[in-house]
Design an enzyme around this catalytic site. Structure first.
Site, mmCIF file in Angstrom:
data_model
loop_
_atom_site.group_PDB
_atom_site.id
_atom_site.type_symbol
_atom_site.label_atom_id
_atom_site.label_comp_id
_atom_site.label_asym_id
_atom_site.label_seq_id
_atom_site.Cartn_x
_atom_site.Cartn_y
_atom_site.Cartn_z
ATOM 1 N N TYR A 149 -4.741 -23.607 -21.919
ATOM 2 C CA TYR A 149 -3.554 -23.981 -21.136
ATOM 3 C C TYR A 149 -3.546 -23.229 -19.799
ATOM 4 C CZ TYR A 149 1.337 -23.631 -19.596
ATOM 5 O OH TYR A 149 2.493 -23.617 -18.854
HETATM 6 P P1 NAD Z 1 8.824 -29.472 -20.877
HETATM 7 O O1 NAD Z 1 7.783 -29.948 -21.824
HETATM 8 O O2 NAD Z 1 10.205 -29.300 -21.393
HETATM 9 O O3 NAD Z 1 8.866 -30.397 -19.583
HETATM 10 C C1 NAD Z 1 7.716 -31.047 -19.049
HETATM 11 C C2 NAD Z 1 8.020 -32.540 -18.985
HETATM 12 O O4 NAD Z 1 6.921 -33.203 -18.339
HETATM 13 C C3 NAD Z 1 8.166 -33.193 -20.360
HETATM 14 O O5 NAD Z 1 9.467 -33.768 -20.507
HETATM 15 C C4 NAD Z 1 7.058 -34.252 -20.414
HETATM 16 O O6 NAD Z 1 7.462 -35.429 -21.092
HETATM 17 C C5 NAD Z 1 6.766 -34.480 -18.945
HETATM 18 N N1 NAD Z 1 5.388 -34.936 -18.684
HETATM 19 C C6 NAD Z 1 4.251 -34.322 -19.077
HETATM 20 N N2 NAD Z 1 3.179 -35.006 -18.640
HETATM 21 C C7 NAD Z 1 3.648 -36.067 -17.941
HETATM 22 C C8 NAD Z 1 3.027 -37.146 -17.232
HETATM 23 N N3 NAD Z 1 1.689 -37.283 -17.208
HETATM 24 N N4 NAD Z 1 3.830 -38.073 -16.636
HETATM 25 C C9 NAD Z 1 5.181 -37.958 -16.672
HETATM 26 N N5 NAD Z 1 5.822 -36.964 -17.341
HETATM 27 C C10 NAD Z 1 5.064 -36.028 -17.967
HETATM 28 O O7 NAD Z 1 8.288 -28.059 -20.283
HETATM 29 P P2 NAD Z 1 9.042 -26.929 -19.450
HETATM 30 O O8 NAD Z 1 9.094 -25.720 -20.302
HETATM 31 O O9 NAD Z 1 10.258 -27.484 -18.819
HETATM 32 O O10 NAD Z 1 7.941 -26.662 -18.329
HETATM 33 C C11 NAD Z 1 7.996 -27.285 -17.050
HETATM 34 C C12 NAD Z 1 6.826 -26.801 -16.213
HETATM 35 O O11 NAD Z 1 6.888 -25.391 -16.032
HETATM 36 C C13 NAD Z 1 5.448 -27.091 -16.820
HETATM 37 O O12 NAD Z 1 4.581 -27.431 -15.768
HETATM 38 C C14 NAD Z 1 5.042 -25.766 -17.431
HETATM 39 O O13 NAD Z 1 3.641 -25.633 -17.494
HETATM 40 C C15 NAD Z 1 5.658 -24.801 -16.443
HETATM 41 N N6 NAD Z 1 5.952 -23.494 -17.012
HETATM 42 C C16 NAD Z 1 6.892 -23.375 -17.990
HETATM 43 C C17 NAD Z 1 7.198 -22.117 -18.493
HETATM 44 C C18 NAD Z 1 8.217 -21.890 -19.583
HETATM 45 O O14 NAD Z 1 8.361 -20.740 -20.011
HETATM 46 N N7 NAD Z 1 8.928 -22.923 -20.026
HETATM 47 C C19 NAD Z 1 6.532 -20.982 -17.990
HETATM 48 C C20 NAD Z 1 5.545 -21.166 -17.022
HETATM 49 C C21 NAD Z 1 5.285 -22.419 -16.524
HETATM 50 C C1 UGA Z 2 5.608 -19.430 -22.353
HETATM 51 C C2 UGA Z 2 5.629 -20.968 -22.264
HETATM 52 O O1 UGA Z 2 5.600 -21.536 -23.568
HETATM 53 C C3 UGA Z 2 4.472 -21.502 -21.474
HETATM 54 O O2 UGA Z 2 4.676 -22.889 -21.228
HETATM 55 C C4 UGA Z 2 4.397 -20.754 -20.181
HETATM 56 O O3 UGA Z 2 3.412 -21.200 -19.325
HETATM 57 C C5 UGA Z 2 4.282 -19.269 -20.399
HETATM 58 O O4 UGA Z 2 5.454 -18.852 -21.087
HETATM 59 C C6 UGA Z 2 4.210 -18.489 -19.117
HETATM 60 O O5 UGA Z 2 5.025 -17.607 -18.869
HETATM 61 O O6 UGA Z 2 3.324 -18.750 -18.328
HETATM 62 P P1 UGA Z 2 4.767 -17.723 -24.113
HETATM 63 O O7 UGA Z 2 5.124 -16.501 -23.359
HETATM 64 O O8 UGA Z 2 3.583 -17.657 -25.017
HETATM 65 O O9 UGA Z 2 4.534 -18.981 -23.185
HETATM 66 O O10 UGA Z 2 6.107 -18.135 -24.866
HETATM 67 P P2 UGA Z 2 6.432 -18.447 -26.372
HETATM 68 O O11 UGA Z 2 5.684 -19.642 -26.820
HETATM 69 O O12 UGA Z 2 7.905 -18.470 -26.485
HETATM 70 O O13 UGA Z 2 5.842 -17.177 -27.151
HETATM 71 C C7 UGA Z 2 6.310 -15.856 -26.870
HETATM 72 C C8 UGA Z 2 5.774 -14.907 -27.914
HETATM 73 O O14 UGA Z 2 6.387 -15.228 -29.162
HETATM 74 C C9 UGA Z 2 4.268 -14.980 -28.138
HETATM 75 O O15 UGA Z 2 3.736 -13.700 -28.285
HETATM 76 C C10 UGA Z 2 4.126 -15.740 -29.458
HETATM 77 O O16 UGA Z 2 3.004 -15.397 -30.200
HETATM 78 C C11 UGA Z 2 5.398 -15.339 -30.163
HETATM 79 N N1 UGA Z 2 5.838 -16.349 -31.165
HETATM 80 C C12 UGA Z 2 5.991 -17.645 -30.806
HETATM 81 C C13 UGA Z 2 6.099 -15.944 -32.465
HETATM 82 O O17 UGA Z 2 5.955 -14.747 -32.809
HETATM 83 N N2 UGA Z 2 6.503 -16.866 -33.371
HETATM 84 C C14 UGA Z 2 6.658 -18.184 -33.047
HETATM 85 O O18 UGA Z 2 7.028 -18.998 -33.936
HETATM 86 C C15 UGA Z 2 6.401 -18.585 -31.725
#
Ligand code: NAD
Ligand code: UGA
Length: 313
Positions: A149
């Site tokens: 990822y």
């Molecule tokens: P999310 O899955 O809730 O939202 C992403 C949305 O994009 C989804 O609703 C999905 O249906 C849509 N999508 C994916 N591929 C598509 C495509 N080809 N065409 C049209 N729609 C599409 O995820 P999120 O947590 O809201 O994350 C949003 C963005 O932020 C992502 O790019 C993710 O990588 C990035 N990001 C999220 C986190 C986090 O902690 N949530 C951290 C770092 C980066």
């Molecule tokens: C999150 C988001 O899911 C990613 O989309 C994003 O890109 C990333 O942050 C980021 O900051 O770049 P992550 O920090 O791994 O990734 O978030 P979680 O999936 O919530 O996991 C956080 C921690 O909880 C990890 O260490 C994971 O191993 C742990 N975890 C997760 C558990 O212990 N149990 C679970 O059921 C799920």
């Protein structure tokens, strides 16, 4: 002003749409309801603004959509669509990560060439850094992801830079650090933890619980997104962190305090692709974008807990 948001029915995209509508923007939102989690959540995420007179929703796949006509009179593009989730990105799944995270970004950037856009803001990730002792993570530091990822998010970030360098597309990449708050994805830890605590079910805890993240509340991320859009420079990368690194065990005890319930932990091995620590340097975002995270962990967790109760109720 007109903005286009990809991934608008997702966790962060739906919060961004609300802010842009409140600023008086016309918003076109695209989402294909990818099955990374149930469609019901995404329907609920955008239900509150789906019928707003300044909002147009398109259930479309970026990989198949003719973006040319859609982008013609757009000022700002916010590219949030992706297949997120770190641990699920190994093996055969990587094909879907490549398509939705890399290919979709390249197609979008191609369509942005030679348009008078003000900014294309890309949602990158702290996962581009991988495991490092060089903390806090600085934008100019080493990027060596430890998950497929992370590789896909870094590749798309490079594409944003290439299209700025090669074609003058005014891109900015924002590295979000583990985002939380109402509407958090159901595969993310806070959501899993709170749902389990509320239902009295076991909480799967990977590794020893001492792994830590610079958790960032969703409204701070949205503020960073709009600040980057309105910032005059292009071709840059910014960290958006929450300002406090906390371990999972710390978060678990905070949630126990907020909820008045005990978490029943079920221990599992460390997961492949998980980083041990993240900690953002937000110096660049602060000095250039005026970014200051405003919601602390205790307040943000209380807001997410309130939301979890409302959807589980
Ligand atoms: P999310 O899955 O809730 O939202 C992403 C949305 O994009 C989804 O609703 C999905 O249906 C849509 N999508 C994916 N591929 C598509 C495509 N080809 N065409 C049209 N729609 C599409 O995820 P999120 O947590 O809201 O994350 C949003 C963005 O932020 C992502 O790019 C993710 O990588 C990035 N990001 C999220 C986190 C986090 O902690 N949530 C951290 C770092 C980066
Ligand atoms: C999150 C988001 O899911 C990613 O989309 C994003 O890109 C990333 O942050 C980021 O900051 O770049 P992550 O920090 O791994 O990734 O978030 P979680 O999936 O919530 O996991 C956080 C921690 O909880 C990890 O260490 C994971 O191993 C742990 N975890 C997760 C558990 O212990 N149990 C679970 O059921 C799920």
């Amino acid at each position: 002003m007109k903005s286009l948001i990809t991934g608008v029915a997702g966790f962060i995209g739906s919060h961004l749409a609300e802010k842009l509508l409140s600023l008086g923007h016309q918003v076109v939102g695209i989402d294909k309801f990818l099955n990374n989690y149930p469609r019901d959540f995404k329907e609920r995420n955008h239900a509150g603004f789906k019928s707003h007179p300044d909002f147009l929703f398109l259930e479309e796949d970026l990989l198949r959509l003719d973006l040319g006509a859609l982008l013609r009179d757009v000022d700002y593009v916010f590219h949030l669509a992706a297949l997120p989730g770190v641990r699920a990105s190994w093996g055969a799944e990587f094909a879907r990560y490549s398509e939705n995270n890399i290919m979709a970004t390249q197609l979008l950037l191609e369509a942005c060439k030679s348009l008078p856009l003000r900014k294309v803001v890309y949602a990158s990730s702290s996962s581009v850094y991988g495991d490092t002792d060089d903390l806090p993570m600085r934008e100019e530091g080493m990027t060596r992801p430890v998950s497929p990822y992370g590789v896909s998010k870094l590749a798309a970030e490079h594409l944003c830079y290439l299209y700025w360098k090669g074609y003058g597309v005014p891109t900015a990449s924002l590295r979000f650090f583990s985002v939380y708050g109402p509407r958090q994805r159901p595969d993310m830890f806070f959501h899993i933890l709170m749902r389990a605590v509320l239902r009295g079910e076991p909480v799967p805890l990977y590794d020893d619980g001492e792994q830590s993240r610079d958790f960032t509340f969703c409204s701070d991320i949205v503020d960073g997104l709009t600040a980057a859009a309105f910032y005059p420079g292009s071709g840059e990368v910014f960290n958006l962190g929450g300002g406090t690194e906390a371990s999972l065990l710390t978060v678990i005890s905070m949630v126990e305090n907020i909820s008045g319930r005990r978490a029943n932990l079920q221990r599992h091995d460390r997961q492949r692709g998980d980083v041990r620590r993240t900690q953002a340097s937000t110096e660049r975002a602060r000095t250039r974008l005026g970014y200051i995270p405003r919601v602390g962990l205790a307040q943000g967790l209380a807001l997410e807990w309130e939301w979890i109760q409302s959807i589980e109720g």
